[in-house]
Design an enzyme around this catalytic site. Structure first.
Site, PDB file in Angstrom:
ATOM      1  N   ALA A 165       0.869  -1.114   0.064  1.00 11.06           N
ATOM      2  CA  ALA A 165       0.071  -0.011  -0.121  1.00 11.06           C
ATOM      3  C   ALA A 165       0.906   1.149  -0.159  1.00 11.06           C
ATOM      4  CB  ALA A 165      -0.999   0.187   1.199  1.00 11.06           C
ATOM      5  N   ASP A 172      11.344  -2.883  -8.045  1.00  9.89           N
ATOM      6  CA  ASP A 172      12.152  -3.704  -6.922  1.00  9.89           C
ATOM      7  C   ASP A 172      13.176  -2.673  -6.505  1.00  9.89           C
ATOM      8  OD1 ASP A 172      12.534  -6.340  -5.730  1.00  9.89           O
ATOM      9  OD2 ASP A 172      14.505  -6.115  -6.551  1.00  9.89           O
ATOM     10  N   TYR A 191      12.004   0.760   5.329  1.00  7.09           N
ATOM     11  CA  TYR A 191      13.182   1.299   6.032  1.00  7.09           C
ATOM     12  C   TYR A 191      13.342   2.678   6.214  1.00  7.09           C
ATOM     13  CZ  TYR A 191      14.358  -3.546   5.349  1.00  7.09           C
ATOM     14  OH  TYR A 191      14.416  -4.930   5.331  1.00  7.09           O
TER      15      TYR A 191
END
Length: 202
Positions: free
Chosen positions: A16, A78, A161
């Site tokens: 999301a 990615d 992160y």
């Protein structure tokens, strides 16, 4: 490749946070979320580009057979955090780091605990985007941002992160910086700029 807006693109991700960021970074695109009944997409490559292409092309093949609405193509991302003191890790394994922990707050604290005392805290976020038009050849675009690791999880903004990464030139993490600031310099923002140019959207 030159395409014409508005584009309707399937985002090959159920994250999301990524959907929210791509919607903000590419406002000329209408994003269709990856359906709940669609398969998990493979990401077995050794490099970010391998995984992005694998996901985009796998999602395109599935959508051609099962897609519920017409779209122009599929976008896959990615991305990951590469920490110098951890030999570039978690890198392409960022999304699968510490699978035993339920939240990113926990994952972030474990990652920080792995960095030796006094070690170089340099790190970078890397993003590779792969766009697979429903008909035609896939293309990729990439972006990166240099920075360093904080000493603890700081801030509730962003996702993943973000709360442990301080971009160069700032003293706050991506979790503490406002979205409008993050969107001018993040790895995903820079990859979107490159993608927009490749698609002729500027």
């Amino acid at each position: 490749m030159i395409v014409h807006s508005p584009l309707k693109i399937v985002l090959a991700s159920r994250n999301a946070g990524k959907l929210r960021e791509f919607t903000e970074l590419l406002p000329e695109v209408t994003f269709v979320p990856w359906p709940a009944d669609a398969p998990e997409l493979p990401e077995t490559g050794a490099f970010f580009q391998d995984n992005a292409l694998q996901k985009a092309e796998g999602a395109r093949a599935w959508w051609r057979e099962h897609g519920a609405e017409p779209v122009d193509g599929v976008l896959a991302d990615d991305s990951g955090l590469c920490v110098d003191a951890l030999w570039g890790g978690p890198g392409v394994l960022s999304a699968r780091f510490a699978p035993d922990l339920p939240t990113y707050r926990d994952k972030n604290r474990r990652l920080l605990a792995m960095v030796p005392d006094g070690a170089d805290r340099s790190a970078r976020f890397v993003c590779v985007l792969a766009y697979a038009p429903l008909r035609g050849e896939s293309l990729t675009a990439s972006g990166a941002v240099e920075g360093s690791l904080a000493f603890d999880h700081r801030g509730d903004g962003g996702f993943g992160y973000d709360p442990i990464f301080i971009p160069d030139g700032f003293d706050r993490t991506f979790g503490e910086l406002p979205p409008e600031t993050k969107h001018t310099l993040s790895h995903r923002a820079r990859a979107c700029v490159a993608l927009r140019a490749r698609l002729g959207l500027d």
